[in-house]
Design a protein around this motif. Structure first.
Motif, PDB file in Angstrom:
ATOM      1  N   VAL A 178      25.957  60.881 -65.597  1.00  0.00           N
ATOM      2  CA  VAL A 178      25.011  60.106 -64.785  1.00  0.00           C
ATOM      3  C   VAL A 178      25.728  59.280 -63.720  1.00  0.00           C
ATOM      4  O   VAL A 178      25.204  59.124 -62.605  1.00  0.00           O
ATOM      5  N   LEU A 179      26.911  58.769 -64.030  1.00  0.00           N
ATOM      6  CA  LEU A 179      27.625  57.972 -63.030  1.00  0.00           C
ATOM      7  C   LEU A 179      28.175  58.844 -61.909  1.00  0.00           C
ATOM      8  O   LEU A 179      28.245  58.416 -60.758  1.00  0.00           O
ATOM      9  N   ASN A 180      28.559  60.056 -62.242  1.00  0.00           N
ATOM     10  CA  ASN A 180      29.009  60.976 -61.200  1.00  0.00           C
ATOM     11  C   ASN A 180      27.844  61.397 -60.317  1.00  0.00           C
ATOM     12  O   ASN A 180      27.947  61.421 -59.088  1.00  0.00           O
ATOM     13  N   LYS A 181      26.713  61.682 -60.949  1.00  0.00           N
ATOM     14  CA  LYS A 181      25.533  62.124 -60.197  1.00  0.00           C
ATOM     15  C   LYS A 181      24.962  61.011 -59.328  1.00  0.00           C
ATOM     16  O   LYS A 181      24.648  61.224 -58.149  1.00  0.00           O
ATOM     17  N   ASN A 182      24.818  59.808 -59.888  1.00  0.00           N
ATOM     18  CA  ASN A 182      24.117  58.732 -59.197  1.00  0.00           C
ATOM     19  C   ASN A 182      25.010  57.842 -58.347  1.00  0.00           C
ATOM     20  O   ASN A 182      24.540  57.236 -57.387  1.00  0.00           O
ATOM     21  N   LEU A 183      26.313  57.769 -58.692  1.00  0.00           N
ATOM     22  CA  LEU A 183      27.201  56.878 -57.959  1.00  0.00           C
ATOM     23  C   LEU A 183      28.417  57.567 -57.357  1.00  0.00           C
ATOM     24  O   LEU A 183      29.130  56.980 -56.555  1.00  0.00           O
ATOM     25  N   GLY A 184      28.676  58.821 -57.737  1.00  0.00           N
ATOM     26  CA  GLY A 184      29.855  59.520 -57.229  1.00  0.00           C
ATOM     27  C   GLY A 184      31.142  59.055 -57.866  1.00  0.00           C
ATOM     28  O   GLY A 184      32.226  59.205 -57.280  1.00  0.00           O
ATOM     29  N   ILE A 185      31.058  58.491 -59.065  1.00  0.00           N
ATOM     30  CA  ILE A 185      32.231  57.951 -59.756  1.00  0.00           C
ATOM     31  C   ILE A 185      32.763  58.953 -60.770  1.00  0.00           C
ATOM     32  O   ILE A 185      31.997  59.574 -61.513  1.00  0.00           O
ATOM     33  N   ASN A 186      34.079  59.099 -60.803  1.00  0.00           N
ATOM     34  CA  ASN A 186      34.738  59.939 -61.803  1.00  0.00           C
ATOM     35  C   ASN A 186      35.176  59.042 -62.959  1.00  0.00           C
ATOM     36  O   ASN A 186      36.266  58.474 -62.952  1.00  0.00           O
ATOM     37  N   LEU A 187      34.314  58.917 -63.928  1.00  0.00           N
ATOM     38  CA  LEU A 187      34.516  57.971 -65.016  1.00  0.00           C
ATOM     39  C   LEU A 187      35.483  58.499 -66.066  1.00  0.00           C
ATOM     40  O   LEU A 187      35.395  59.649 -66.487  1.00  0.00           O
ATOM     41  N   GLU A 188      36.392  57.629 -66.505  1.00  0.00           N
ATOM     42  CA  GLU A 188      37.241  57.929 -67.653  1.00  0.00           C
ATOM     43  C   GLU A 188      36.619  57.284 -68.884  1.00  0.00           C
ATOM     44  O   GLU A 188      36.240  56.109 -68.857  1.00  0.00           O
ATOM     45  N   VAL A 189      36.497  58.046 -69.956  1.00  0.00           N
ATOM     46  CA  VAL A 189      35.965  57.528 -71.214  1.00  0.00           C
ATOM     47  C   VAL A 189      37.111  57.349 -72.203  1.00  0.00           C
ATOM     48  O   VAL A 189      37.916  58.260 -72.393  1.00  0.00           O
ATOM     49  N   GLU A 190      37.165  56.179 -72.805  1.00  0.00           N
ATOM     50  CA  GLU A 190      38.198  55.868 -73.783  1.00  0.00           C
ATOM     51  C   GLU A 190      37.565  55.751 -75.166  1.00  0.00           C
ATOM     52  O   GLU A 190      36.729  54.880 -75.401  1.00  0.00           O
ATOM     53  N   LEU A 191      37.957  56.638 -76.076  1.00  0.00           N
ATOM     54  CA  LEU A 191      37.459  56.611 -77.449  1.00  0.00           C
ATOM     55  C   LEU A 191      38.456  55.867 -78.333  1.00  0.00           C
ATOM     56  O   LEU A 191      39.636  56.214 -78.367  1.00  0.00           O
ATOM     57  N   ASN A 192      37.994  54.852 -79.032  1.00  0.00           N
ATOM     58  CA  ASN A 192      38.848  54.060 -79.919  1.00  0.00           C
ATOM     59  C   ASN A 192      38.228  54.019 -81.312  1.00  0.00           C
ATOM     60  O   ASN A 192      37.004  54.048 -81.453  1.00  0.00           O
ATOM     61  N   ASP A 193      39.061  53.909 -82.336  1.00  0.00           N
ATOM     62  CA  ASP A 193      38.481  53.559 -83.627  1.00  0.00           C
ATOM     63  C   ASP A 193      38.050  52.095 -83.533  1.00  0.00           C
ATOM     64  O   ASP A 193      38.479  51.349 -82.649  1.00  0.00           O
ATOM     65  N   TRP A 194      37.160  51.664 -84.446  1.00  0.00           N
ATOM     66  CA  TRP A 194      36.524  50.360 -84.298  1.00  0.00           C
ATOM     67  C   TRP A 194      37.515  49.198 -84.256  1.00  0.00           C
ATOM     68  O   TRP A 194      37.386  48.320 -83.392  1.00  0.00           O
ATOM     69  N   PRO A 195      38.521  49.125 -85.127  1.00  0.00           N
ATOM     70  CA  PRO A 195      39.449  47.989 -85.064  1.00  0.00           C
ATOM     71  C   PRO A 195      40.161  47.873 -83.715  1.00  0.00           C
ATOM     72  O   PRO A 195      40.321  46.766 -83.184  1.00  0.00           O
ATOM     73  N   MET A 196      40.584  49.001 -83.163  1.00  0.00           N
ATOM     74  CA  MET A 196      41.254  48.972 -81.864  1.00  0.00           C
ATOM     75  C   MET A 196      40.282  48.547 -80.763  1.00  0.00           C
ATOM     76  O   MET A 196      40.628  47.744 -79.884  1.00  0.00           O
TER      77      MET A 196
END
Length: 213
Positions: free
Chosen positions: A124-142
């Motif tokens: 949605v951010l690429n479509k609506n804003l033209g942003i190449n978003l990086e997603v960071e997956l963390n376990d909950w404590p981190m």
């Protein structure tokens, strides 16, 4: 035990990019809430246009039945989130190409569900804003450690009301609360909430919560 909850995204307002209100608004407006509900919750939840979740009461009346959801107004007044993004970028001297922005969205899980959430945000951010978003997956404590230390740009969590009054949700955003580390401080908001905490008249308290929200 929680009565009901809001799933929400939140910004680090001390970040070089998200210190800007227009950029924050652009991100808020770019998220398709109905699409998110369908993709992540299989259409079983209510798309959120307010901070206080549906079902919370003030006295004997449901709060949401007596106030307008704030984001409905924001959406009605802004039909082009990308224009807000570009305005914010100009204010910060960041040029006019959203694809050059380095944006990381931090999530507090590594399961397939969180991967799906991240993919949704990316699309949605690429479509609506033209942003190449990086997603960071963390376990909950981190994830929690990074949020507490301010080592994030955008996060995603849920919070449930612990008692049946909007104060249970709205008080989380007061400047002396450490519940959600956004770095956001607003003296008027704090003042309204302090007044609401001692107001016994339900109609007056509802009006105060409406102003705060």
């Amino acid at each position: 035990y929680t009565l009901t909850q809001t799933n929400y995204s939140f910004f680090n307002t001390q970040d070089d990019i998200f210190q800007n209100a227009n950029i924050r608004k652009a991100f808020i407006l770019s998220i398709d809430r109905e699409g998110f509900n369908d993709a992540i919750f299989y259409g079983m939840s209510d798309p959120a246009y307010a901070w206080v979740p549906k079902g919370i009461a003030v006295g004997g009346d449901i709060y949401g039945d007596n106030v307008e959801e704030p984001l409905r107004k924001l959406f009605a007044e802004n039909d082009d989130p990308k224009a807000l993004l570009l305005k914010g970028m100009e204010e910060l001297g960041l040029g006019n190409d959203p694809s050059t922005l380095n944006i990381k969205w931090s999530l507090g899980g590594t399961s397939q569900r969180y991967r799906t959430i991240g993919e949704f945000f990316q699309q949605v951010l690429n479509k609506n804003l033209g942003i190449n978003l990086e997603v960071e997956l963390n376990d909950w404590p981190m994830f929690q450690s990074k949020i507490v230390s301010g080592d994030f740009q955008i996060g995603y969590m849920a919070w449930g009301a612990e008692y049946n009054d909007p104060y249970s949700m709205l008080s989380l955003l007061m400047s002396d609360s450490n519940a959600i580390n956004t770095g956001w401080v607003n003296e008027e908001f704090d003042s309204i909430m302090k007044e609401a905490s001692t107001e016994m008249d339900d109609a007056k308290r509802t009006e105060l919560y409406k102003r705060a929200e």
